[in-house]
Design a protein around this motif. Structure first.
Motif, short mmCIF file in Angstrom:
data_model
loop_
_atom_site.label_atom_id
_atom_site.label_comp_id
_atom_site.label_asym_id
_atom_site.label_seq_id
_atom_site.Cartn_x
_atom_site.Cartn_y
_atom_site.Cartn_z
N LEU A 1 0.88 -1.24 -0.10
CA LEU A 1 0.07 0.03 0.04
C LEU A 1 1.01 1.17 -0.09
CD1 LEU A 1 -3.02 -0.80 2.39
CD2 LEU A 1 -3.01 -0.25 0.03
N ASN A 2 1.87 1.17 0.86
CA ASN A 2 2.69 2.39 0.93
C ASN A 2 3.68 2.58 -0.37
OD1 ASN A 2 2.98 3.85 3.89
ND2 ASN A 2 2.89 1.67 4.13
N SER A 3 3.95 1.58 -0.97
CA SER A 3 4.58 1.74 -2.46
C SER A 3 3.78 2.22 -3.61
CB SER A 3 5.23 0.21 -2.70
OG SER A 3 6.19 -0.05 -1.87
N LEU A 4 2.63 1.45 -3.45
CA LEU A 4 1.50 2.16 -4.37
C LEU A 4 1.12 3.45 -4.23
CD1 LEU A 4 -0.56 1.27 -6.70
CD2 LEU A 4 -2.17 0.59 -4.85
N SER A 5 1.11 4.04 -3.04
CA SER A 5 0.70 5.40 -2.65
C SER A 5 1.47 6.22 -3.28
CB SER A 5 0.21 5.56 -1.34
OG SER A 5 0.15 6.79 -0.89
N LEU A 6 3.12 5.88 -3.04
CA LEU A 6 4.25 6.71 -3.32
C LEU A 6 4.38 6.83 -5.07
CD1 LEU A 6 6.70 8.34 -2.35
CD2 LEU A 6 7.97 6.14 -2.40
N GLY A 7 4.04 5.47 -5.50
CA GLY A 7 4.06 5.36 -6.91
C GLY A 7 3.26 6.41 -7.74
N VAL A 8 1.51 6.37 -7.03
CA VAL A 8 0.58 7.19 -7.84
C VAL A 8 1.03 8.54 -7.67
CG1 VAL A 8 -1.57 7.43 -7.57
CG2 VAL A 8 -1.06 5.28 -7.43
N THR A 9 1.47 8.83 -6.39
CA THR A 9 1.80 10.25 -6.10
C THR A 9 2.80 10.63 -7.13
OG1 THR A 9 1.32 10.18 -3.89
CG2 THR A 9 2.40 12.06 -4.55
N ILE A 10 3.96 10.16 -7.41
CA ILE A 10 5.14 10.25 -8.10
C ILE A 10 4.26 10.34 -9.84
CG2 ILE A 10 7.26 9.73 -9.38
CD1 ILE A 10 7.95 8.33 -6.60
N PHE A 11 3.66 9.36 -10.16
CA PHE A 11 3.03 9.53 -11.33
C PHE A 11 2.02 10.72 -11.69
CE2 PHE A 11 -0.51 7.92 -14.21
CZ PHE A 11 0.26 7.63 -15.45
N PHE A 12 1.31 11.06 -10.45
CA PHE A 12 0.49 12.21 -10.47
C PHE A 12 1.13 13.51 -10.88
CE2 PHE A 12 -1.50 15.72 -8.01
CZ PHE A 12 -2.36 16.17 -8.54
N ILE A 13 2.36 13.58 -10.04
CA ILE A 13 3.20 14.57 -10.28
C ILE A 13 3.86 14.82 -11.66
CG2 ILE A 13 5.63 15.71 -9.56
CD1 ILE A 13 4.94 14.57 -6.70
N PHE A 14 4.19 13.45 -12.35
CA PHE A 14 4.70 13.42 -13.59
C PHE A 14 3.51 14.03 -14.65
CE2 PHE A 14 4.90 10.96 -17.54
CZ PHE A 14 5.97 11.36 -17.95
N LEU A 15 2.44 13.55 -14.38
CA LEU A 15 1.43 13.93 -15.45
C LEU A 15 1.04 15.59 -15.20
CD1 LEU A 15 -1.23 11.25 -14.84
CD2 LEU A 15 0.35 11.59 -16.81
N LEU A 16 1.10 15.98 -14.19
CA LEU A 16 0.92 17.49 -13.91
C LEU A 16 2.17 18.38 -14.59
CD1 LEU A 16 -0.39 18.04 -10.49
CD2 LEU A 16 -1.56 18.57 -12.53
N PHE A 17 3.45 17.75 -14.36
CA PHE A 17 4.41 18.36 -15.01
C PHE A 17 4.48 18.35 -16.45
CE2 PHE A 17 8.75 17.98 -16.88
CZ PHE A 17 9.25 19.20 -16.37
N LYS A 18 3.83 17.26 -17.04
CA LYS A 18 3.56 17.25 -18.56
C LYS A 18 2.53 18.24 -18.88
CE LYS A 18 3.47 13.82 -21.02
NZ LYS A 18 2.78 12.49 -21.58
N ALA A 19 1.63 18.50 -18.05
CA ALA A 19 0.26 19.19 -18.51
C ALA A 19 0.88 20.92 -18.30
CB ALA A 19 -0.65 19.14 -17.65
#
Length: 210
Positions: free
Chosen positions: A82-100
């Motif tokens: 769960l902690n790894s998934l949460s961290l991974g999703v947050t990093i992916f979210f940051i990446f998508l916002l950076f691209k946007a």
């Protein structure tokens, strides 16, 4: 007659003062505002990532007792997953916002800018839904670990009457609902205000397309 001429001059000054903006001016202002908003969302998400990393790792550093307890809990693949998934999703979210943010910065087309705004709104919406879903899932898992890692809690539950168990369950449900509500309110205030401004920019751009 002199008074009438003065009124005309004053009216002309007022007209010039409140001259309407051109479509190009509106686009430039909306473009700049949208870029700033998405950049702010990106910085907030970075701060959130740092916050959650600190929450997960500081107990191991600051307290030997908590280090020992969390060390036992962390042996579970569910907790680690769960902690790894949460961290991974947050990093992916940051990446998508950076691209946007990059997409909004470089585009000079009204339609593409509108598409980037819509995409950003969807990204934030799905991320907030994920956070709320994770909050709902983590509560029963945390309770399960607490009961297993603390024998005194297990013993208390085993010796409790049906009425006492019902009261405990009610307290857990109310506390969980309050926790989820505060979670929702936090993300509603932080991300909701910025998304509302982004939507206002989208509406302005939509008028230019008409």
């Amino acid at each position: 007659m002199d008074e009438l001429e003065l009124l005309k001059k004053d009216w002309q000054k007022t007209d010039n003062q409140f001259a309407s903006f051109s479509d190009s001016d509106i686009y430039k202002m909306s473009h700049k505002k949208s870029s700033t908003i998405v950049k702010t969302l990106f910085y907030i998400s970075m701060a959130e990532l740092v916050f959650w990393i600190l929450i997960n790792f500081l107990p191991f550093v600051l307290s030997d007792q908590m280090k020992s307890e969390l060390g036992n809990i962390s042996q579970s693949w569910i907790y680690i997953g769960l902690n790894s998934l949460s961290l991974g999703v947050t990093i992916f979210f940051i990446f998508l916002l950076f691209k946007a943010q990059k997409a909004i910065t470089v585009t000079d087309d009204v339609k593409k800018l509108m598409e980037s705004i819509l995409k950003t709104r969807k990204i934030v919406k799905y991320y907030v839904l994920y956070i709320l879903f994770t909050g709902v899932i983590s509560i029963p898992i945390s309770l399960y670990f607490s009961i297993n890692e603390h024998p005194e809690i297990s013993e208390m539950l085993n010796t409790a009457s049906n009425t006492q168990l019902a009261v405990m369950l009610l307290i857990v449900i109310v506390a969980s609902a309050a926790f989820i509500f505060l979670f929702w309110l936090f993300y509603r205030l932080i991300y909701g205000i910025l998304i509302k401004r982004l939507t206002a920019n989208y509406d302005e751009l939509k008028k230019l397309e008409v």
